[in-house]
Structures are given as C-alpha cells and as structure tokens.
Design a protein around this motif. Structure first.
Motif, PDB file in Angstrom:
ATOM      1  N   GLY A 190     -45.690  -0.655  36.646  1.00 47.59           N
ATOM      2  CA  GLY A 190     -44.860  -0.676  35.434  1.00 47.59           C
ATOM      3  C   GLY A 190     -45.144   0.482  34.486  1.00 47.59           C
ATOM      4  N   LYS A 191     -45.212   1.674  35.034  1.00 46.12           N
ATOM      5  CA  LYS A 191     -45.492   2.842  34.190  1.00 46.12           C
ATOM      6  C   LYS A 191     -44.351   3.119  33.211  1.00 46.12           C
ATOM      7  CE  LYS A 191     -46.564   5.309  37.935  1.00 46.12           C
ATOM      8  NZ  LYS A 191     -46.930   4.310  38.959  1.00 46.12           N
ATOM      9  N   THR A 192     -43.129   2.770  33.612  1.00 48.91           N
ATOM     10  CA  THR A 192     -41.998   2.989  32.716  1.00 48.91           C
ATOM     11  C   THR A 192     -42.263   2.269  31.388  1.00 48.91           C
ATOM     12  OG1 THR A 192     -40.755   2.643  34.748  1.00 48.91           O
ATOM     13  CG2 THR A 192     -39.492   3.099  32.778  1.00 48.91           C
ATOM     14  N   LEU A 193     -42.753   1.032  31.509  1.00 43.92           N
ATOM     15  CA  LEU A 193     -43.032   0.252  30.304  1.00 43.92           C
ATOM     16  C   LEU A 193     -44.271   0.792  29.576  1.00 43.92           C
ATOM     17  CD1 LEU A 193     -42.118  -2.241  28.665  1.00 43.92           C
ATOM     18  CD2 LEU A 193     -43.826  -3.561  29.922  1.00 43.92           C
ATOM     19  N   ILE A 292     -44.941  13.110  31.066  1.00 45.73           N
ATOM     20  CA  ILE A 292     -44.323  13.393  32.358  1.00 45.73           C
ATOM     21  C   ILE A 292     -44.575  12.255  33.337  1.00 45.73           C
ATOM     22  CG2 ILE A 292     -44.151  15.070  34.211  1.00 45.73           C
ATOM     23  CD1 ILE A 292     -45.310  17.141  32.383  1.00 45.73           C
ATOM     24  N   ASP A 293     -43.499  11.629  33.758  1.00 46.71           N
ATOM     25  CA  ASP A 293     -43.608  10.573  34.775  1.00 46.71           C
ATOM     26  C   ASP A 293     -43.697  11.248  36.143  1.00 46.71           C
ATOM     27  OD1 ASP A 293     -43.688   8.134  35.954  1.00 46.71           O
ATOM     28  OD2 ASP A 293     -41.567   7.652  35.674  1.00 46.71           O
ATOM     29  N   GLU A 294     -44.378  10.620  37.074  1.00 43.38           N
ATOM     30  CA  GLU A 294     -44.601  11.218  38.405  1.00 43.38           C
ATOM     31  C   GLU A 294     -45.138  12.647  38.201  1.00 43.38           C
ATOM     32  OE1 GLU A 294     -44.257   9.300  40.883  1.00 43.38           O
ATOM     33  OE2 GLU A 294     -42.752   7.803  40.363  1.00 43.38           O
ATOM     34  N   VAL A 295     -46.166  12.724  37.401  1.00 46.55           N
ATOM     35  CA  VAL A 295     -46.634  14.036  36.919  1.00 46.55           C
ATOM     36  C   VAL A 295     -47.070  14.970  38.041  1.00 46.55           C
ATOM     37  CG1 VAL A 295     -48.950  13.137  36.470  1.00 46.55           C
ATOM     38  CG2 VAL A 295     -48.163  15.138  35.233  1.00 46.55           C
ATOM     39  N   ARG A 682     -38.530   8.199  45.118  1.00 44.60           N
ATOM     40  CA  ARG A 682     -39.702   8.000  44.294  1.00 44.60           C
ATOM     41  C   ARG A 682     -39.288   7.474  42.931  1.00 44.60           C
ATOM     42  NH1 ARG A 682     -44.595  12.428  43.666  1.00 44.60           N
ATOM     43  NH2 ARG A 682     -45.894  11.032  42.486  1.00 44.60           N
ATOM     44  N   GLY A 683     -40.041   6.524  42.432  1.00 42.73           N
ATOM     45  CA  GLY A 683     -39.724   6.010  41.107  1.00 42.73           C
ATOM     46  C   GLY A 683     -38.841   4.777  41.142  1.00 42.73           C
ATOM     47  N   THR A 684     -38.278   4.474  42.311  1.00 40.87           N
ATOM     48  CA  THR A 684     -37.439   3.280  42.390  1.00 40.87           C
ATOM     49  C   THR A 684     -38.272   2.116  42.909  1.00 40.87           C
ATOM     50  OG1 THR A 684     -35.603   4.710  42.959  1.00 40.87           O
ATOM     51  CG2 THR A 684     -35.279   2.371  43.271  1.00 40.87           C
TER      52      THR A 684
HETATM   53 MG    MG Z   1     -42.105   4.887  37.980  1.00 44.99          MG
END
Ligand code: MG
Ligand code: ADP
Length: 985
Positions: A190-193, A292-295, A682-684
C-alpha cells in the motif's frame, strides 16, 4: 566471521532506525484516537491554520522599483500595508526586519531588501515547523482516511469504495519519506496510501508537491484515488497527462499536489526553461519536493537515456542514407565469412583438432556473436570451455600479439557485452577500395601546429586553412561515426527485443520493463541508424533544443524521496548519485511466499518446454500463473507454445501497453495464465480471487534471469501480497543472453553434467543461484558505470545549462529589461573595443578597424579625433555612454509594455539558436574525446576542459549577438509603430 557479521550489522542498523520511529507512530495513533471524537471540521481548521503559518515563508510579491516610481499616494499606502502584513508575521523570528513600513518608496524598498536578506533561512524554518507538526498532521490524514471509509470514489471513471486506514508500517514508511529516504516496502503493502502522509504534510507549505509515477495510467489512477483524501482535507490535486495542453498543465502545477510521470515533469522543465518565449508559457512553478513511486525504475532504469527535446535540422552529417547500402553489404559479407568459419570450426572439431578450432571460434565470436551455427556449437560445454581458454590466451596469454592479426581477418568486430562495433582494415577496403584512409582521422593538432608554424601564410590565410581543416575533419569523423552506428544497428540492436517498428517509427523498448518508451531516442545518431536499417522514414538529423538527464532533473528539487519494493541491491547508487538512503520497512503481515531454486537447461527450447509443462500442471489445478519474460520476442514465442498446448492465456507486453493494467489486475483469477514482459504492469495490484489462496495463490514463473537482480525480485514480488500464499521459480538456459555473456562457461558446463548424471532432469541446487548472481552483479556494475558516465558528462552540461537557463529566465521574468540591455551594452562594448584596439595603431592615429566596426554596427558617430589621446577605459566609457543614449533615442516614445516584450524577444533570439548550436557542438565534442581516448587521455577531463572553452565563447557570442540585435530590433519596432499609426490615420 566478518562476512557473517556484516549483513547482521546492517540489518540491525535499519531495524534500529525503524524502532526509533516507533514512538512517533504511537504518538500519531494517540492523536488520531482523540481526533475520532472531533467533528470533521476540526481537520479542515487544523489544515488551514498550518497553511497560514507556513504562508509566511512564501516569496514576497511586491511591485518593482519602476512601478513604485509611478505610484500615487494611495498605491504606495496599499503596497506598504500589504508588505506590513507579511513582515509582522515574521518579526518575532527575524528581528532584523524593519519595525515599520511607511507609505513611501524608500521605506518600501528597504522592507523589500530586508525581506530578501532573510529569505535564505526560510527553508530551515519551514522544515523545523513541519517536523514539529508531523505527528498531528499524520494523524489528521489517517483520521480523514477513516472518515472516508465506505464512501464511493471515481477512479478512472469507475466507482470504488474507500476501505483503507493507514497501518502502522505505513506510518513508518510515511515518516521515512518525509525525511528524504527511500521507503522499501514490498509490493502490495500500500505505498500509494503511504505517500499521502508526507504529501499532505509538505503540501501544506503551498510550494507544490510532485508525485512521480511510472506511467500516465498510474498518475491518473493515484490522483483520482488519493485525490479523494486530499480534497476531503481541503487541498487541491492535479494530474499531468502526456497529451495535455499547456493551460491544463499550468493549472495542474498550480495545485497543492501534482501527479505525473517523470518524463512529463522533465519535458515540462525543458520546455519552460529552454523553449518558452514568454513567462506565461511556463507551466511549472518550482521544484520543492518530489516523491517518486517505483523509484528504482525511474532513477535507475529510466536514467539510461536522457530526456531530449529535438526538432529536425536540414542536413545529414552522418550520411546514413548514403552509407546504409554499403554497410548492409558489409554485414552480409561478414555473415558469409562467419558461416565459412563455422563450417571450418566444425570440421576441425570433428577431427579433434582443438588448437585449430579455438582461434576460429574466437573469430566467430568477435565477428558475429549471434551467428546461429556458433550459438548451436556453444550449447556444447566442452566447446564453450575451449573458446574460453582460447580467448584468455589471446587476451593475456601467449597469443596476445596475434589478436589483431585475428581481427584483421574480419571486416569488423562486434562486442556484445559493451555494445560496440569497430570497423577493421578489411572492412575499410571493402567500403572504399581506392582510399581506405578516408575512414581514419588525421591528427588535427599536429596539422594545426603545422599551419601555425608556416610563416609564409598571412593571418587570414592561416585562419582559412584551419577552418578548411576543421570542416574536413568533422566530415570525416561524421562518416566514421555513421558507419560504426550503422554496424551497431545491424549487429547489436534487434527488432522486437530492443525496439519495435510501428507506424513508420522506431520506438525503443525499455529492456527492464518491456515498455515502449515513446518519444525517447537513442543518442549520437544511433536512432537514425536504426531507422535507416529498418528503412522507415528517418528523421534526417535531429537538432537538440533541450536535454537533461533524469538524474539532473531530480537533483533540481529541494527535497527528494521515493518508495519501491526493490531498492536494496542499488543502495550504493542511490547514495552516491542522489544522496538517498534506503530504509527497508517490515511488512504488515508476514510474507509466506515460497521461492524455489532455479531450473537450468542447455537450450532455450528445452527450457520453454519445461515451462509449458509446469504451466500446464499448475493450470490444470486452477492455480493462476504469471509468466515473466525478458523480451517481447520471448513473450510471443511462449504465447505460440501455449496456444499449441491449448492453454488459454493473455499476453501483456510493450506492444499492448494501453491495456496492461487491466489485464494484470485479472492475473489472480482462478485458472488465469498471464504472460508478461518482466516489469510490465508494475504498480497494478493483483488481487487473488476467492478460493485461489487454497490453491497456493499466484504462481510466478520467470523464464529468464534478468541482468539485474532487482528486476527478478520485482517479478517474484508480484505474488504473496499482504500475507497471501504464493510461489516463484525461475527457468534458465545456457542460451540466455545473461548466461552467454556473463557466466563462466566452465562452471556452467560442470553443472549441466552434474544434473545429467542426476538423471538429466535439469534440476540443480543453490550453486546455480550463486552463479547467476555473480553474472548479475557483473552486469549491474557495468550498467552503473554506464549511467555514471552519462552523468559525469551531463554534469558538465548541467553547470552550463544552469547558467544559460538562469539567464534565459532572467530575461523572461526580470522586471527591468532596460537594465538587462544596459548591462549588455556595458559588458560587450569594452570587450570588443579591447579586441579591436589591438588591431589599431593609436600612435599613428589610425583607428580604422574600430571605426569600421562602429560604423557598421552602432548608430553613433565617432571620428578618429574623438579617439586620440585617450586611454582605453575612458574611451570605452565614452562609447558605452553614447550607445546607451543612442538606444534611448531609438526607443523613446515606444509604449513601455511593447518595448519590454520586444527586448525580451531580442535576447531570446540571441540565446536560443546559439545554445542549440552549442548543444550540437558539445555532442560532437563528446564523440571527439572518445576517438581521442585511444591516445590514453581521459575523455572526461578532455571534455571538461574543452567544454569550458566552448562555453566561454558561447556566452561572449550570445552577448555580442544581443548587442547586434539590439538596434535592429529597435528599428523594426519603430517601423511597426509608425505603420500602425499610419494605418490608423
Ligand atoms: Mg505501487
Ligand atoms: P503497492 O504500491 O505497495 O504495491 P498499492 O498501493 O497498489 O500497493 O496497494 C495494494 C493494495 O492494498 C490495494 O488494493 C490497496 O487498496 C490495499 N491497501 C493498501 N493500504 C491498505 C490499508 N491500510 N488497509 C486496507 N487495504 C490497503
């Protein structure tokens, strides 16, 4: 002993860091508990009170001196009152501020400058305050999430229910990010959160927080999804999408929070600073904080190619069109040659004559490492070992001297590892039988020295001779470079592996993600060479308008932080290049994924067969399978095989980029088989369908080890999210690129033999894992070096870019363009006079060169009498004064706004074309120093020195051009005005 201690020690260090954060987490939860008893308005009022406090640290928006001069009493009073409000909030913290602001120009100016004095300390004040309110602010975000639960939000136009309240580990991650670290949290944590916490806190400053995602889809998804939370708290959220018009971008950047991809952020920066012709065209408003997400994907994988904005220019200096047919012929010749080598090698091997076969094999490897017969021979471990031994003896052993003899038999050599191609004597003769030397470069410094020492030449003649020489050398260098790029295009860049061809375009595929990198181009002409090879329309030669590396773009930010599931293997690079520390954060619930040992096979075919068999058995039981491949090509092979076995499946690769998120989200359904290039999607989130957990969860199969360990970890991480069951396994073969190029053939052969002895099932233990890891580390290091080198070169550019963009921005935004004009006049004229005086003969009262220049470029009249008996300084001062007056005369009566605009444009017309030419020159220089690198000089040192010289010349040229444009532009302005008047009459 030490080996054993080291990992334990670092593990502990990170754990200690995490436990130091725990008390803050407890505090946040305590405050959040109390907030649950408050009305929702409490959250809004806290937010605005923090915003108000932080607004004191904004820039002062006061009218410029020129405007103050024209203000009446009422205007001055209003201005003074406005400034007074700002200062009063700051006086306690900064006692140096004046105690009162009066309604007069002097007092207002004094207040303005006192304010500027303290501005430098704002950063510190701001971060101190943020640190202080952190627990409360994070509690506010968590509490808002709680209140949102059950409410419906629209994500990409689909309704979803909010169901998240931050876990403790998410609070820890949020704190790490606020402190400028990379939070390493597994996929599905849950990195988005997590990001909402530092985003909210830092957005309170009003300076704009940028959240960077890997693609447009995720930018939109996250800004919709998390936007619900931010809007609930009264903050504004924007999202940049690739096709967005500037006005919408501007609005998005003006929000408290802006989501977008790294390339959109980077390109906007380049357009704003390198291309915008008026201030209103600029869309960004600064670089405060980027998360940065997925840095790793962005700062490491994407950092290989710089962002480039380019356009077409008229000529084709590499002559690809002309060179292509003969290079194609050359490649064909080499293929034929290598086929005969292969046959020869086979014969010698059959006769058991290894001494003869070894060098032939090595020749083959040098000439065509992807030759089919050669690759087949290499399946035999004994032959691999033979080649390895031969190679060693040529590189360091007894045959070292003979290496070039061997190479001379080839038309050119190819090195897969370093992606290099080199034309040999034989190839040169083939391309230009009459004059093979037309492909070598002369020693230019020697030739220049020869011209200099030739006293028979006049100054003009020697200058002309040098220009001719330089032009010839450049043309020659262009041709050589063109051939080498074409060879690379033919021998090292494969369609559907490195690029795809679609709609008459060559699009790069990112090797890690399998994603199409639209708009990116290989540099140094390589892209055009590939276009020539594929016979698609070639963008003749592109001129670079603006360029920056990802690294240097993100270094613009005051604060930088990131998150990803896989950062640990790249700790050193994050530290060295970005000054980012990595903090691994424990998972919310224990991870129970099972990672099986690798299976190894001799050939790709055997490997794929085994993969299909494994998929079949999992699929029969209903367990969903996600299959990762290293290239679009393998994805397609696999898909064909699956079709043949009648296994229904979906394929997800660079070619179907648009739907990838939707497909991968379904990968957790019962019986689903999903084939995907390594990091696509990635990310989904992959959610398991009900009942799938009982079947063992998602099964991830890797069909090849990726050159970087990180990407393998990323693939494994696609299963077992949030405590789900799951399993992962890699299948590899000796024909995989990684194994061919980087693993030790001898050890691999031994391993295969072992496994053959064990029943030939291809199974092998942990030793394979080690072998693979060694190979991967080798590649990782090489890639890091590559990125570092790109950066070393860009650092030189970066300094220059900062200066030029700084100047350019000053031109766009300076309140007093007249001052810029005066500066130019007083800077350029003395230099020019100094230069020309050297050609004059004052003793004889001969000032012709100087007078000539004045007469042809400046609208002032000066005679030689004016110039006699004066020293250079007074003379310069006099002319400067005259020129300033002349300029005033020229533009008097022109409406100020119009003049202002015209002056800005005049400067831009001086800066932009010259800067673009300079970028080209720097490109050439970079190639040039590589050619020279063979002379044992350090290319980067050479590059730095010469780049500096070029830059000094550039800045002087810009100023001189501005001076020249000055009167021309003033004249055209007057003409325009008189025409307007005439047409009105
Ligand atoms: Mg993500
Ligand atoms: P990551 O980016 O770390 O891989 P995501 O942000 O995509 O993870 O989230 C993965 C899933 O976990 C999503 O479905 C999200 O709704 C869910 N999730 C995240 N945080 C929480 C939470 N605190 N409570 C419940 N579900 C959560």
């Amino acid at each position: 002993m030490i080996k054993w201690l080291l990992p334990r020690f670092t593990g502990n260090k990170n754990e200690r860091e995490v436990s130091r954060i725990r008390p803050t987490v407890a505090r946040i939860n305590e405050i959040e508990g109390a907030l649950q008893r408050e009305p929702a308005e409490k959250l809004l009022s806290l937010t605005s009170s923090w915003q108000n406090h932080l607004a004191r640290y904004h820039a002062l928006n006061a009218p410029p001196k020129s405007l103050l001069e024209k203000m009446d009493g009422a205007g001055l009073l209003a201005t003074a009152e406005g400034i007074e409000v700002r200062l009063s909030a700051l006086r306690k913290e900064f006692p140096s501020l004046p105690s009162r602001v009066e309604a007069n120009q002097l007092s207002i100016e004094a207040a303005k400058s006192a304010f500027h004095q303290i501005e430098g300390d704002f950063k510190k004040s701001r971060s101190k305050y943020l640190e202080k309110i952190l627990p409360e602010a994070y509690a506010v975000v968590k509490n808002a999430a709680r209140r949102l639960c059950g409410s419906e939000i629209l994500i990409n136009n689909q309704a979803m229910k909010w169901d998240m309240v931050h876990f403790d580990v998410q609070l820890i991650g949020g704190i790490a990010i606020h402190r400028g670290m990379i939070a390493e949290m597994q996929t599905g944590e849950g990195k988005t959160l997590v990001a909402t916490l530092p985003v909210y806190l830092n957005a309170l400053t009003g300076l704009g927080v940028h959240v960077v995602t890997v693609n447009d889809y995720l930018a939109k998804r996250d800004s919709d999804w998390m936007g619900a939370l931010f809007r609930f708290l009264g903050l504004s959220v924007g999202c940049i999408q690739s096709q967005m018009p500037p006005s919408e971008r501007f609005n998005a950047y003006n929000c408290d929070i802006t989501y977008g991809t790294n390339s959109e952020f980077g390109f906007d920066y380049l357009r704003d600073n390198g291309m915008a012709s008026i201030k209103e065209e600029q869309v960004q408003r600064g670089h405060y904080f980027a998360i940065i997400d997925e840095v790793d994907s962005i700062l490491i994988d994407d950092a290989r190619t710089p962002l480039i904005i380019s356009g077409q220019s008229s000529h084709d200096s590499y002559q690809f069109d002309a060179l292509r047919p003969s290079v194609a012929q050359l490649v064909k010749r080499q293929t034929e040659l290598c086929n005969t080598f292969a046959a020869e090698a086979k014969r010698s091997l059959e006769k058991g004559d290894n001494a003869a076969a070894g060098p032939i094999l090595f020749k083959l490897k040098l000439g065509q490492p992807r030759n089919r017969q050669f690759m087949r021979l290499m399946e035999n471990p004994e032959i691999r070992r033979l080649l390895e031994k031969t190679e060693l003896s040529f590189q360091q052993g007894s045959f070292k001297k003979d290496l070039h003899k061997l190479k001379d038999e080839l038309y050119f050599t190819v090195e897969e590892k370093t992606r290099d191609a080199d034309i040999m004597e034989r190839g040169r003769k083939f391309l230009s039988p009459s004059d093979p030397n037309s492909f070598t470069l002369p020693d230019i410094s020697q030739l220049i020295a020869a011209i200099d020492s030739n006293h028979k030449l006049t100054r003009d003649q020697s200058a002309t001779a040098k220009t001719v020489l330089r032009d010839q050398t450049n043309a020659q260098a262009g041709k050589i470079h063109g051939i080498s790029q074409l060879l690379k295009a033919y021998c090292l860049y494969e369609r559907d592996v490195h690029y795809v061809v679609k709609e008459d375009k060559v699009t790069i595929i990112d090797e890690s993600t399998g994603r199409e990198m639209a708009g990116r181009r290989w540099s140094d002409g390589l892209h055009q060479a590939v276009e020539a090879k594929e016979k698609v329309s070639m963008e003749k030669e592109t001129r670079t308008y603006a360029t920056i590396t990802i690294q240097n773009y993100f270094r613009l930010y005051d604060k930088l932080a990131g998150m990803t599931g896989t950062a640990e293997t790249e700790v050193a690079e994050f530290r060295d290049i970005y000054e980012l520390d990595v903090l691994p954060i424990p998972t919310n619930t224990a991870n129970i994924r099972i990672d099986d040992n690798d299976y190894i096979f001799k050939t790709r075919r055997e490997k794929f067969n085994a993969v299909i068999a494994r998929i079949e058995s999992a699929h029969a039981g209903g367990q969903p399978v996600l299959v990762g491949t290293a290239s679009v090509d393998s994805s397609e092979t696999l898909s064909r095989l699956l079709k043949r076995s009648k296994i229904p499946h979906s394929v997800l690769n660079a070619k179907f980029h648009e739907q990838e998120a939707e497909i991968i989200a379904l990968a957790g359904r019962r019986g689903a088989v999903t084939v995907s290039t390594n990091m696509a999607g990635r990310g989904t989130d992959i959610k398991l369908e009900q009942g799938v957990a009982e079947l063992g969860g998602l099964f991830v199969i890797g069909t090849e080890r990726h050159p970087s360990r990180r990407v393998d970890r990323q693939l494994r991480g696609r299963c077992s999210r949030q405590g789900d069951p799951g399993r992962s396994q890699f299948f590899i073969s000796l024909e995989d690129d990684l194994m061919r190029n980087h693993a030790s053939p001898a050890r691999m052969a031994a391993m295969i033999e072992q496994s053959a002895a064990a029943g030939g099932k291809g199974r092998n233990g942990e030793s394979i894992g080690k072998l693979v890891e060694t190979a991967q580390k080798q590649v990782e290091q090489r890639d890091y070096k590559g990125r570092k080198q790109v950066l070393d070169f860009d650092d030189v550019m970066n300094l220059q870019r900062e200066i030029v963009y700084g100047f350019r921005n000053d031109v766009l935004t300076n309140e007093d363009t007249r001052k810029l004009v005066h500066d130019i006049i007083s800077e350029t004229i003395p230099t020019k006079i100094h230069e020309l005086l050297a050609e004059c003969d004052p003793a004889e009262s001969n000032f012709d060169p100087l007078l000539h220049w004045i007469q042809t470029s400046l609208p002032i009249s000066i005679t030689s009498e004016d110039l006699t008996n004066q020293n250079e300084n007074t003379l310069s001062a006099m002319i400067v004064e005259k020129v300033k007056n002349a300029y005033h005369d020229c533009v008097s009566g022109v409406p100020l706004e119009l003049l202002d605009q015209q002056e800005r444009q005049m400067f831009l017309h001086a800066i932009d074309p010259l800067w673009q030419e300079h970028l080209d020159a720097m490109d050439e220089l970079r190639e040039g120093v590589y050619l020279r690198a063979q002379g044992q000089k350090d290319p980067i040192v050479e590059y730095k020195n010469e780049a500096y010289e070029l830059f000094v010349v550039l800045m002087e040229e810009i100023k001189q051009t501005a001076l020249q444009n000055l009167f021309r532009s003033a004249a055209s302005l007057r003409m325009m005005i008189s025409q307007r008047k005439a047409s009105k009459v």
